[in-house]
Design a protein around this motif. Structure first.
Motif, PDB file in Angstrom:
ATOM      1  N   SER A 196       8.332  43.844 -33.676  1.00 35.56           N
ATOM      2  CA  SER A 196       8.848  45.088 -33.128  1.00 35.56           C
ATOM      3  C   SER A 196       7.702  45.903 -32.552  1.00 35.56           C
ATOM      4  O   SER A 196       6.599  45.926 -33.118  1.00 35.56           O
ATOM      5  CB  SER A 196       9.573  45.883 -34.218  1.00 35.56           C
ATOM      6  N   TYR A 197       7.964  46.566 -31.430  1.00 29.39           N
ATOM      7  CA  TYR A 197       6.930  47.320 -30.726  1.00 29.39           C
ATOM      8  C   TYR A 197       7.478  48.678 -30.305  1.00 29.39           C
ATOM      9  O   TYR A 197       8.700  48.862 -30.176  1.00 29.39           O
ATOM     10  CB  TYR A 197       6.459  46.565 -29.477  1.00 29.39           C
ATOM     11  N   ASP A 198       6.573  49.605 -30.055  1.00 27.69           N
ATOM     12  CA  ASP A 198       6.980  50.864 -29.441  1.00 27.69           C
ATOM     13  C   ASP A 198       7.377  50.634 -27.990  1.00 27.69           C
ATOM     14  O   ASP A 198       8.420  51.104 -27.533  1.00 27.69           O
ATOM     15  CB  ASP A 198       5.840  51.892 -29.514  1.00 27.69           C
ATOM     16  N   LEU A 247       7.751  47.772 -24.720  1.00 31.30           N
ATOM     17  CA  LEU A 247       7.763  46.453 -24.097  1.00 31.30           C
ATOM     18  C   LEU A 247       7.540  46.687 -22.604  1.00 31.30           C
ATOM     19  O   LEU A 247       8.370  47.319 -21.940  1.00 31.30           O
ATOM     20  CB  LEU A 247       9.089  45.740 -24.337  1.00 31.30           C
ATOM     21  N   ARG A 260      11.938  43.324 -30.596  1.00 37.50           N
ATOM     22  CA  ARG A 260      12.519  44.663 -30.517  1.00 37.50           C
ATOM     23  C   ARG A 260      11.490  45.636 -29.951  1.00 37.50           C
ATOM     24  O   ARG A 260      10.294  45.485 -30.188  1.00 37.50           O
ATOM     25  CB  ARG A 260      12.992  45.137 -31.895  1.00 37.50           C
ATOM     26  N   ALA A 261      11.980  46.598 -29.198  1.00 31.28           N
ATOM     27  CA  ALA A 261      11.113  47.642 -28.661  1.00 31.28           C
ATOM     28  C   ALA A 261      11.894  48.944 -28.599  1.00 31.28           C
ATOM     29  O   ALA A 261      13.089  48.952 -28.299  1.00 31.28           O
ATOM     30  CB  ALA A 261      10.600  47.263 -27.279  1.00 31.28           C
ATOM     31  N   LYS A 262      11.211  50.030 -28.883  1.00 35.84           N
ATOM     32  CA  LYS A 262      11.867  51.332 -28.815  1.00 35.84           C
ATOM     33  C   LYS A 262      12.086  51.771 -27.367  1.00 35.84           C
ATOM     34  O   LYS A 262      13.008  52.537 -27.080  1.00 35.84           O
ATOM     35  CB  LYS A 262      11.033  52.369 -29.560  1.00 35.84           C
TER      36      LYS A 262
END
Length: 518
Positions: free
Chosen positions: A12-14, A16, A222-224
């Motif tokens: 998961s990342y802030d 992408l 996943r990315a925010k």
């Protein structure tokens, strides 16, 4: 260089970021430096399309003044000197000669534009404009004499080279600029994945659930927030995600260049004005050549690898032959390249008049639709400022990342004392007396203070491993694979360097064989 990707269940990342050109790499660097977790995916190699197909200039865009793009020109002029200080190994000053004998614009208009150009951006390091007589001095060497006209004509039918204005801009190794931004982003914690494409993404719990595909297979992350910096593919990404709209879009314009044996002596460039009011640059290139470009042609096909057309070749040859004594024909071309510029569609009728300014389209999200930022347009000179503006939007979701930091922060290898490249090269030569000076100069221009990382404990060329010709050795190839994401001969010979113009036949195959063996 960066840790292995975590397992799909917790990846998961802030952010992408889609697209490994100069804008994507610049945003990745800025965001990572502000503490955000970042994944950047690029479907091919870094800078493999638009960002490696530029005229390789850091410039304000003198001709944009004709279209009243004052904000863009001012921003670019300020960035010009800032970038020169950030990467003095891959960026250096260049003087441009602007002959007036064939100018479709009156001299007073050109001089007024140059006055604005000198003062609009607070120039401090680069010399200002001067007027020269091309018949009296080296700046006119290689140019044709033209029939004299106007106030400077000395007699009916008399020929001369006439007057010219000489002004300043900067040269940049464009592909390396992208790579250095990616390297700095990775050093600050970003994950950079080349040969990796976004195949699908859906909003999920206020963020993105994305599927990315690489040679190792497909996986979900996943990315925010998603940043669409896909350049010519920006519209395709929007359509793929179901976010396309009729009131925004990208206008694709192809620009092509040719490289020919050197047309004139000297380390200055020429800005050539054509009867159709377009301009073409002629620039010293790789010591033995002259780079001529660019063209502006509408691109109506799907984005992809562009090739120069016969019409563009004829146009560039005709331009050179209008000005230079040494004639240029298609048979003289040693290399050509073309790129598709993803310009923001401002509905200008003329491709040359389409704005080079950038537009950032921010969708903050509403809980059902995940947030996304799309980048339209832009030019290589303003990539850092574009990234700062992008971060202003991103910081609406990540307030902790609101503080700018990149202005003046040097890029990898750019920490050369006072930007004194010649002094740095002299020190390097003293440190490696057994290495040819030409080799050290090329390595210093490419890697700056990281040259020692390439050379290691080597003392002579023989210590660098297999010699592939043109000054390329196995040790440098291994460095490019390990530190700069190089995976093919094309990556190495025409993006990380321009050694493809200097190596003997068969080198590309030998490099690919070496890479396959590794």
């Amino acid at each position: 260089m960066q840790p292995p990707a975590p397992g799909a269940q917790d990846e998961s990342y802030d952010l992408l970021i889609v697209g490994g050109g100069v804008n994507g790499a610049g945003i990745a660097r800025d965001a990572a430096g502000r503490g955000l977790s970042v994944l950047l995916v690029e479907q091919d190699d870094l800078a493999s399309h638009t960002s490696s197909a530029s005229t390789k200039l850091i410039h304000g865009g003198l001709r944009y003044l004709e279209y009243y793009e004052f904000r863009l020109v001012r921003e670019a002029l300020i960035e010009r000197e800032r970038l020169l200080g950030m990467a003095p190994h891959i960026i250096w000053p260049l003087r441009f000669v602007l002959p007036q004998s064939l100018s479709p614009r009156p001299a007073w208009m050109v001089r007024l534009g140059l006055f604005l150009y000198d003062h609009l951006g607070g120039r401090k390091k680069l010399p200002g404009t001067e007027t020269v007589d091309l018949d009296r001095g080296p700046k006119g060497d290689g140019l044709k004499a033209q029939h004299a006209k106007g106030a400077h004509a000395k007699g009916k039918g008399q020929k001369g080279k006439g007057k010219a204005f000489v002004y300043s801009d900067c040269w940049v190794e464009d592909s390396r600029l992208v790579v250095l931004n990616a390297m700095d982003a990775a050093a600050r914690g970003a994950r950079i994945e080349t040969r990796t494409r976004l195949s699908a993404a859906v909003s999920d719990n206020g963020g993105w659930l994305a599927t990315i595909e690489s040679p190792q297979g497909a996986r979900q992350v996943r990315a925010k927030m998603l940043v669409n910096a896909a350049g010519p593919w920006v519209d395709a990404v929007l359509r793929n995600l179901g976010r396309a709209r009729d009131d925004r879009g990208v206008r694709l314009v192809k620009g092509s260049h040719i490289v020919v044996p050197r047309l004139y002596e000297g380390d200055h460039a020429f800005m050539l004005q054509n009867p159709d009011r377009r301009i073409v640059f002629a620039i010293p290139y790789e010591r033995y050549f002259t780079l001529i470009g660019t063209t502006d042609e509408p691109w109506t096909e799907a984005p992809g690898k562009a090739q120069i057309s016969s019409g563009e070749i004829d146009y560039l040859c005709e331009t050179a032959n209008r000005y230079f004594e040494r004639s240029v024909s298609p048979q003289d071309i040693v290399w050509s390249y073309a790129g598709i510029r993803p310009l923001y569609d401002d509905h200008a009728a003329n491709a040359s008049a389409v704005t080079r300014d950038y537009v950032l389209d921010f969708e903050k999200g509403d809980g059902r639709q995940a947030p996304m930022l799309s980048i339209f347009g832009g030019k290589i000179t303003t990539f850092r400022k574009l990234a700062e503006h992008a971060m202003e939007h991103i910081a609406e979701l990540f307030p902790e990342a609101a503080t700018p930091w990149t202005a003046g922060a040097v890029l990898p290898g750019g920490d050369i004392a006072e930007g004194d490249f010649d002094g740095f090269l002299a020190t390097l030569t003293g440190r490696y007396p057994g290495m040819p000076r030409d080799l050290l100069r090329r390595l210093a221009r490419a890697y700056g203070t990281r040259t020692a990382d390439v050379l290691g404990d080597s003392r002579t060329p023989a210590d660098l491993g297999q010699d592939f010709g043109g000054g390329l050795h196995a040790r440098e190839i291994d460095y490019l694979v390990e530190a700069e994401w190089a995976r093919s001969a094309e990556d190495i010979l025409f993006r990380r360097s321009k050694l493809g113009l200097h190596v003997p036949p068969g080198t590309a195959e030998a490099v690919d064989a070496w890479l396959a063996h590794d």
